[in-house]
Design an enzyme around this catalytic site. Structure first.
Site, PDB file in Angstrom:
ATOM      1  CE  LYS A  22      -1.760   1.604   3.988  1.00 25.40           C
ATOM      2  NZ  LYS A  22      -1.483   3.031   4.270  1.00 25.40           N
ATOM      3  NE  ARG A  92      -2.095  12.506   7.451  1.00 28.79           N
ATOM      4  CZ  ARG A  92      -0.915  12.925   6.990  1.00 28.79           C
ATOM      5  NH1 ARG A  92      -0.153  12.079   6.357  1.00 28.79           N
ATOM      6  NH2 ARG A  92      -0.538  14.174   7.152  1.00 28.79           N
ATOM      7  CB  CYS A 116      -5.478  10.356  10.782  1.00 26.70           C
ATOM      8  SG  CYS A 116      -3.918   9.696  11.326  1.00 26.70           S
ATOM      9  CG  ASP A 308       3.243   1.790   9.395  1.00 29.25           C
ATOM     10  OD1 ASP A 308       3.457   2.018   8.195  1.00 29.25           O
ATOM     11  OD2 ASP A 308       2.892   2.675  10.202  1.00 29.25           O
ATOM     12  CB  ILE A 330       6.874   7.434  14.461  1.00 28.75           C
ATOM     13  CG1 ILE A 330       8.189   6.665  14.282  1.00 28.75           C
ATOM     14  CG2 ILE A 330       6.445   8.140  13.176  1.00 28.75           C
ATOM     15  CD1 ILE A 330       9.302   7.444  13.643  1.00 28.75           C
ATOM     16  NE  ARG A 400      -7.323   4.184   5.160  1.00 27.82           N
ATOM     17  CZ  ARG A 400      -6.663   5.210   5.672  1.00 27.82           C
ATOM     18  NH1 ARG A 400      -6.945   5.647   6.867  1.00 27.82           N
ATOM     19  NH2 ARG A 400      -5.700   5.799   4.989  1.00 27.82           N
TER      20      ARG A 400
END
Ligand code: EPZ
Length: 424
Positions: A22, A92, A116, A308, A330, A400
């Site tokens: 992604k 975004r 977000c 992530d 982060i 997503r």
């Protein structure tokens, strides 16, 4: 609105194939705006975010067509240079159209992406760099309005190795006059993939240093060549499935991944006692043979531990009978999975950007709520190991960034069903 019903604990087995990335595909598709002639992709992932950027691009006049497993894109000269709030608010990463629009069309009006769930996520580093390259930018009424008589190469030093800012500036540099140097650039594999795509699209384009903290781009003029591009595998999805194998103490094989992209995850996993067989484009997880001890992690820019994967890793730590500490350096609000995990019986305390986990207590199934993409993945992983039924609500967050996550886990033998539920 879909929910996932998971009946745990699950033992997994078999193989799972990782989809394309992604976070590589999104900047590359924004880069399509630089391409007047057709470019094609053979492996775009089936994700909501890909649908969103396709809607944005086609609304701007980019021609998109499908032919078998190929998707073709073409950005004619009459592309509009405005990205509306309606679409930018959904994702975004839409701000990544700013650099290519300015570079090729010399103007852009893009809705401010806004924050977000995980943080305020400003774009000041993007804008400062573009101004250094000759853009006049004003931010008003929720929009970024930018124009230029023509971008000029500049030496831009980033205060933080922002992934998105690096991507926007690399794309802005393509048609800028002269040489652009980006110092303290982000080094993620997705940056390298974007640069590889741009080099394949523009034969005269010279980009050096992709994947290092100093990227040099010599701007060009002229049109792209038509080609078919293959996006790299999704390293975050691969890491998620590695952790799924470990949290369920199962043996599974993760196919179509690039192990060099997730060494910052596999190394701590092996230090924890995870048995991994690492091939050229696969990783075998031997969860049954892994006697796991816990470890502390701190997220940081690539090649350090990826933010992530923090939520998914934290779920794994709850299954180990020891104390561990997770520090999220982060984003300022990336622990929204913690209250939900605690509702499943985990014992996690938050102190600012640090989570202290006392693991080992078996989790029990519960109704839980998705808030952001990776927190949601962490809840699915917890549901796989929890005893009883876990109902994961608002699955659109997961869709997503994960292609058919329920089908992939069903393929590994998990008891997981997707149910469409009426809006509450
Ligand atoms: C990309 O976001 C990824 N998204 C994120 O993945 C990922 O978490 C992030 O990089 C960090 O690796 C995509 O690639 C589409 P940043 P990005 O700019 O580009 C601050 C996922 O789950 N910052 O490196 O937005 C910012 O607030 C998503 O797939 C500024 O202060 O990340 C944040 O604290 C979530 N000013 C930090 O830098 C700026 O101008 C990292 O942001 C830009 C960023």
């Amino acid at each position: 609105m879909d929910s996932l019903f998971i009946k745990g604990p699950c033992r997994l087995s078999g193989e799972v194939t990782i989809s394309s990335s992604k976070n590589a595909a999104l900047p590359i598709l924004a880069g399509v705006l630089l391409c007047k002639n057709k470019v094609s992709f053979d492996t775009l992932p089936g994700l909501r975010d890909i649908n969103t950027i396709n809607s944005l691009l086609s609304e701007m006049g980019v021609k998109i067509s499908k032919e078998g497993n190929l998707t073709h894109y073409e950005a004619p000269d009459n592309v509009t240079t405005e990205a509306s709030y309606e679409l930018v608010k959904k994702m975004r990463a839409s701000i990544l159209v700013l650099g290519p629009l300015l570079s090729r069309f010399k103007k852009a009006k893009v809705s401010l992406p806004g924050g977000c769930a995980i943080g305020t996520r400003p774009i000041d580093i993007h804008l400062q760099g573009l101004e250094q390259m000759g853009a006049q930018i004003k931010v008003e009424k929720g929009y970024v309005e930018a124009e230029t008589s023509g971008l000029v190469g500049a030496k831009v030093s980033l205060p933080f190795p922002s992934v998105g800012a690096t991507e926007n500036l690399v794309m802005a540099a393509v048609f800028a006059k002269g040489e652009t140097t980006i110092e303290n650039a982000a080094k993620e594999p997705e940056i390298v993939d974007l640069c590889d795509f741009l080099s394949a699209s523009f034969s005269q384009l010279e980009i050096s240093g992709a994947g290092t903290d100093k990227i040099v781009i010599n701007g060009i003029t002229g049109e792209n060549i038509s080609h078919t591009y293959t996006v790299i595998p999704d390293r975050i999805e691969a890491a998620t499935f590695l952790i799924a194998g470990l949290i369920t103490r199962s043996n599974i094989k993760v196919l179509n991944c690039n192990p060099t992209h997730i060494e910052s995850v596999t190394k701590p996993l092996e230090e924890m006692g995870a048995k991994l067989v690492i091939g050229e484009n696969f990783i075998e997880v031997q969860g049954e043979e892994s006697n796991l001890v816990s470890t502390d992690i701190e997220t940081a820019p690539y090649p350090a531990f990826p933010t992530d994967v923090q939520a998914q890793f934290l779920s794994l730590l709850t299954s180990i009978n020891e104390k561990s500490v997770v520090t999220e350096s982060i984003f300022e609000n990336r622990f929204m999975h913690v209250p939900e995990l605690n509702r499943m019986g985990a014992d996690i305390k938050l102190q600012g950007r640090t989570a202290i986990i006392k693991g080992g207590k078996p989790l029990t199934g519960a109704p839980v709520m998705c808030t952001d993409l990776r927190a949601s993945a962490a809840l699915v992983l917890a549901g796989l190991t929890a005893s009883g039924e876990t109902r994961v609500q608002r699955v659109y967050h997961i869709d997503r960034g994960y292609e058919s996550i329920d089908k992939k886990f069903q393929g590994l033998g998990a008891n997981i069903e997707r149910v469409n539920e009426p809006m509450e």
